[in-house]
Design a protein around this motif. Structure first.
Motif, PDB file in Angstrom:
ATOM      1  N   UNK A  52      -7.204 -11.927  -1.494  1.00  0.00           N
ATOM      2  CA  UNK A  52      -6.054 -12.226  -2.366  1.00  0.00           C
ATOM      3  C   UNK A  52      -6.121 -11.417  -3.649  1.00  0.00           C
ATOM      4  N   UNK A  53      -4.945 -11.120  -4.191  1.00  0.00           N
ATOM      5  CA  UNK A  53      -4.889 -10.444  -5.487  1.00  0.00           C
ATOM      6  C   UNK A  53      -5.522 -11.348  -6.520  1.00  0.00           C
ATOM      7  N   UNK A  99      -1.303  -0.748   4.452  1.00  0.00           N
ATOM      8  CA  UNK A  99      -1.374   0.072   3.237  1.00  0.00           C
ATOM      9  C   UNK A  99      -0.006   0.167   2.566  1.00  0.00           C
ATOM     10  N   UNK A 100       1.062   0.185   3.394  1.00  0.00           N
ATOM     11  CA  UNK A 100       2.401   0.277   2.805  1.00  0.00           C
ATOM     12  C   UNK A 100       2.791  -0.998   2.086  1.00  0.00           C
ATOM     13  N   UNK A 101       2.499  -2.149   2.720  1.00  0.00           N
ATOM     14  CA  UNK A 101       2.894  -3.421   2.102  1.00  0.00           C
ATOM     15  C   UNK A 101       2.050  -4.576   2.645  1.00  0.00           C
ATOM     16  N   UNK A 102       0.889  -4.818   2.029  1.00  0.00           N
ATOM     17  CA  UNK A 102       0.022  -5.890   2.538  1.00  0.00           C
ATOM     18  C   UNK A 102       0.630  -7.282   2.369  1.00  0.00           C
ATOM     19  N   UNK A 140      -4.437  -3.457  -9.223  1.00  0.00           N
ATOM     20  CA  UNK A 140      -4.519  -2.627  -8.021  1.00  0.00           C
ATOM     21  C   UNK A 140      -3.097  -2.137  -7.718  1.00  0.00           C
ATOM     22  N   UNK A 141      -2.949  -1.409  -6.626  1.00  0.00           N
ATOM     23  CA  UNK A 141      -1.607  -0.913  -6.288  1.00  0.00           C
ATOM     24  C   UNK A 141      -0.660  -2.047  -5.917  1.00  0.00           C
ATOM     25  N   UNK A 142      -1.210  -3.193  -5.562  1.00  0.00           N
ATOM     26  CA  UNK A 142      -0.376  -4.269  -5.010  1.00  0.00           C
ATOM     27  C   UNK A 142      -0.513  -5.548  -5.834  1.00  0.00           C
ATOM     28  N   UNK A 151     -10.361  -5.372   1.458  1.00  0.00           N
ATOM     29  CA  UNK A 151     -11.057  -5.540   0.169  1.00  0.00           C
ATOM     30  C   UNK A 151     -10.556  -4.491  -0.809  1.00  0.00           C
ATOM     31  N   UNK A 152     -10.360  -3.272  -0.288  1.00  0.00           N
ATOM     32  CA  UNK A 152      -9.883  -2.180  -1.141  1.00  0.00           C
ATOM     33  C   UNK A 152      -8.482  -2.403  -1.688  1.00  0.00           C
ATOM     34  N   UNK A 153      -7.718  -3.298  -1.078  1.00  0.00           N
ATOM     35  CA  UNK A 153      -6.354  -3.564  -1.549  1.00  0.00           C
ATOM     36  C   UNK A 153      -6.334  -4.473  -2.769  1.00  0.00           C
ATOM     37  N   UNK A 154      -7.421  -5.219  -2.986  1.00  0.00           N
ATOM     38  CA  UNK A 154      -7.378  -6.253  -4.036  1.00  0.00           C
ATOM     39  C   UNK A 154      -8.479  -6.114  -5.090  1.00  0.00           C
TER      40      UNK A 154
END
Ligand code: NAD
Length: 335
Positions: free
Chosen positions: A101-102, A214-217, A108-110, A238-241
């Motif tokens: 989760x964010x 990657x486009x929209x988690x 991050x990007x998201x 993990x890399x997304x958040x």
């Protein structure tokens, strides 16, 4: 008398540092516990034992049913078989559950990522059945059984229902591995159709699934997949958040549960006291919920969310200067 008896495996590399910090946070947050501290991994050999997965450690987890585990090192290309794979298979910890989760204050990007990876934990390419056919030709056997595929699918849908999640997405490669991934898909579909038709269901070939992640988690909710894919997608997510410092996990079976971060023993950071203990603390919070200690779980989660949101005491991986113990102290100071 402590209310709970929990096996603690400090592990290798950064393991002893991050589990020690997590232990302090959990106790300060209200966990009444007697820790049974036992080794596994390279540390067990260093302590003079003859096995990286000592029988004594396995027996203690079987007896007490709950374990908080630090990461352990697995040699690459040769040497002993992964302790994690052995542990998960021997204790039949068939479901790896990894929330992503964010986090407040972590840029991050998201934004608003909130997904759960449910990974089959006992078979697939991690069956460890490898063979040299002739010199220069080797094989690795991917195993899928109907029993394990149905079991993990049922676990994922039940989890989704209990946690009020709306959708389960299966990542697969059944276009190529028609039998193994085909069986995984067939079992997932069967559980959805026959037992959980009210949950939205989606199937994605994993390569396209990676692109969509990657486009929209935020379009994903519960992700269900076999062992190897779950391992890889966990680190990707993990890399997304914010990285491996903020992604916890649980290995759940019918008779025991082992809670551990997604990250490994991070040899590059070991002994420096600078690793982020948050992923193990968050795994500890998952453990508290498993033990129905929701008040402590809520207290600790609120405390680390506040520390992150303030942004004053962060470890290096999150852009700060705090060391492992300073981060733990900052969380404890919020109780
Ligand atoms: P790793 O997860 O240990 O490290 C990858 C990167 O993330 C490194 O740059 C590391 O410094 C960073 N990192 C990891 N945890 C961190 C933390 N808490 N705080 C800050 N930064 C952190 O992966 P690796 O280097 O590929 O593997 C090292 C060893 O760990 C290998 O032997 C591998 O088999 C093992 N491993 C064990 C587990 C486990 O026990 N559950 C899981 C994954 C890898």
């Amino acid at each position: 008398m402590p209310k709970h008896t929990i096996v603690l495996i400090p592990g290798d590399g950064i393991g002893p540092e991050v589990t020690s910090a997590a232990r302090r946070v959990l106790e300060a947050g209200g966990l009444s516990v007697e820790w049974v501290v036992l080794p596994a991994g390279a540390t067990a050999i260093e302590q003079g034992l003859d096995n990286v997965m000592p029988q004594r450690t396995l027996a203690a987890i079987t007896a007490h049913k709950i374990c908080l585990k630090g990461p352990v090192t697995t040699p690459i290309g040769s040497g002993f078989a992964s302790v994690n794979v052995q542990l998960r298979k021997k204790l039949n910890l068939y479901a790896a559950v990894r929330p992503v989760r964010s986090m407040p204050g972590i840029k991050t990007r998201y934004e608003n990522v909130d997904l759960i990876i449910v990974r089959e934990n006992t078979e697939g390419l991690y069956s460890g059945i490898e063979n040299e056919v002739i010199p220069g030709v080797v094989t690795s056997l991917k195993v899928a059984t109907e029993v394990a595929c149905l079991r993990i699918a049922r676990y994922a849908f039940r989890y989704a229902t209990r946690r009020r999640r709306r959708k389960v997405t299966v990542f697969h490669k059944a276009n190529i591995m028609k039998m193994t991934d085909g069986l995984f898909l067939k079992c997932s579909r069967k559980i959805w159709e026959e037992e959980y038709p009210n949950i939205d269901y989606e199937e994605l070939i994993i390569d396209a699934g990676c692109m969509k992640l990657i486009q929209d988690p935020t379009r994903f909710d519960v992700l269900l997949m076999e062992n190897l894919y779950g391992d890889l997608i966990s680190d990707l997510c993990a890399g997304l958040v914010g990285g491996l410092g903020v992604t916890p996990g649980a290995n759940i079976g019918d008779d025991a549960a082992v809670f551990e971060a997604v990250h490994g023993s991070a040899p590059d950071l070991a002994g420096k006291g600078v690793a982020n203990p948050l992923a193990v603390i968050m795994s500890g919070v998952m453990m508290l919920r498993h033990l129905h200690e929701d008040a402590s779980a809520d207290r600790i989660r609120k405390a680390y969310d506040t520390v992150l949101a303030e942004g004053k005491t962060l470890t290096k991986d999150l852009g700060g200067e705090a060391n492992t113990e300073e981060f733990a102290d900052a969380v404890i100071a919020k109780f």
